[in-house]
Design a protein around this motif. Sequence first.
Motif, short mmCIF file in Angstrom:
data_model
loop_
_atom_site.label_atom_id
_atom_site.label_comp_id
_atom_site.label_asym_id
_atom_site.label_seq_id
_atom_site.Cartn_x
_atom_site.Cartn_y
_atom_site.Cartn_z
N ASP A 25 0.87 -1.13 -0.04
CA ASP A 25 0.19 0.02 0.00
C ASP A 25 0.95 1.20 -0.16
O ASP A 25 1.71 1.41 0.78
CB ASP A 25 -0.97 0.01 1.03
N GLY A 26 0.59 2.08 -0.99
CA GLY A 26 1.29 3.56 -1.00
C GLY A 26 2.76 3.06 -1.70
O GLY A 26 3.47 4.27 -2.27
N THR A 27 3.18 1.86 -2.17
CA THR A 27 4.48 1.65 -2.57
C THR A 27 4.07 1.07 -4.07
O THR A 27 4.68 1.44 -4.97
CB THR A 27 5.42 0.95 -1.99
N ASP B 220 7.05 3.12 1.26
CA ASP B 220 6.53 4.58 1.34
C ASP B 220 6.44 5.36 2.68
O ASP B 220 6.25 6.41 2.96
CB ASP B 220 5.28 4.57 0.71
N ARG B 221 6.96 4.45 3.86
CA ARG B 221 6.51 5.10 5.14
C ARG B 221 7.91 5.22 6.17
O ARG B 221 8.30 3.91 6.22
CB ARG B 221 5.16 4.49 5.72
N PRO C 224 -2.85 3.97 3.20
CA PRO C 224 -3.18 4.69 2.29
C PRO C 224 -4.20 4.26 1.33
O PRO C 224 -4.29 3.03 1.06
CB PRO C 224 -1.60 4.83 1.69
N ARG D 203 -2.09 1.92 -4.65
CA ARG D 203 -2.89 3.02 -3.83
C ARG D 203 -4.53 2.58 -3.99
O ARG D 203 -4.94 2.59 -5.05
CB ARG D 203 -2.61 4.57 -4.05
N THR E 93 5.25 7.88 -2.97
CA THR E 93 4.32 7.90 -3.65
C THR E 93 3.01 7.46 -2.74
O THR E 93 2.01 7.08 -2.92
CB THR E 93 4.39 6.56 -4.74
N GLY E 94 3.46 7.29 -1.30
CA GLY E 94 2.36 7.27 -0.30
C GLY E 94 2.12 7.91 0.78
O GLY E 94 2.22 9.36 0.81
N VAL E 95 2.69 7.50 2.14
CA VAL E 95 2.23 8.24 3.33
C VAL E 95 3.26 9.37 3.60
O VAL E 95 3.06 10.56 3.75
CB VAL E 95 2.11 7.33 4.50
N PRO F 121 -5.32 9.24 3.28
CA PRO F 121 -5.15 8.13 4.29
C PRO F 121 -6.28 8.09 5.34
O PRO F 121 -6.94 8.94 5.51
CB PRO F 121 -4.01 8.84 5.21
#
Length: 335
Positions: free
Chosen positions: A17-19, A210-211, A160, A22, A231-233, A165
């Motif tokens: 998720d987010g990498t 991404d986090r 994400p 999404r 690309t994410g959080v 979020p």
Amino acid sequence: MTDDLLSRHDVLLADLDGTLYRGPEVVPGAVEAVRGAADRGVPTVYVTNNASRSPGDVAAHLRELGFPARVEDVRTSSQAAAAMLAEQLPSGARVLVVGTAALADEVRARGLTVVDGAADADAVVQGHSPDTGWRVLAEAVVAIRAGAVWVASNVDLTLPTERGPLPGNGSMVQVVRTAAGVEPQVAGKPAARLLREGCGDARRPLVVGDRLDTDIEGAHAMGAPSLLVLTGVSGAAELLAARPKLRPTWIGTDLAALTRDPDDLAPGPRPGWDVTLDGATLVLTGDGTGDEPAVDALRALCAAAWEHGTDDVRGDGSAAATALRELGLADRAGR
């Protein structure tokens, strides 16, 4: 062999998720990057804190999106959580599951018994489910107060999605923590266990995510280098303020960074940008001559912010102002 970031590693431990995606949407370029790595002999192990789906369902979803994914390539926090329980409990012990059927299946696969009430519970395992409600959280609190072992699949506060979020498992864990007055054992990232299980026999893993507070902190916990993708959080402001255990080895716009020179991705001075200190404020000047002027500015700013212990920034000149605006860092000086 091409002297790029990918050439230094023998497995990618990639967040989902987010990498890679999404919600239902693939992150642009992610499929091509993963397939390109596989073509060069570098497999991807998909390591996710999301315990709501089985490894088989996760692999099927990844294949639908175009990623090369087998069930054995997936490592979920539900698997790690069930393994942690099995190490501490006798066969047949009773576990209250706060989560989805996929998490319950992992618990049963370890020879443990799933129950639905506090009175029968030797342990509580908690993973993300969009259907978690007050009643099951209350049962978990009662069981934990009575001495049940408590394992959380992960403590991500947010998840994400294509809508931005939304509350993650960590938000629900916080409810139980507050009411029970107990800290859970944590199976997923940033604990190293889940990543180490995904590593297998590889000797040169790269953690990609991404986090900062899960993927990058988890990389530090297992002693592996990391690539943060934007690309994410986690974004620029969070990066500038990051404590040492949250700082990535490399910063990339997206997974296309795998085919770039690692020196171009590392936090530090970048061509076309200068960062100076004015009191407690970082001042960005220059014209950003590289292919990614805003992200290059971020790499230069991160190095200075981490050295001087300040995340106040301002731009001097139109190019610097534009870069800060693209990074979401405008109007941060003197906060």
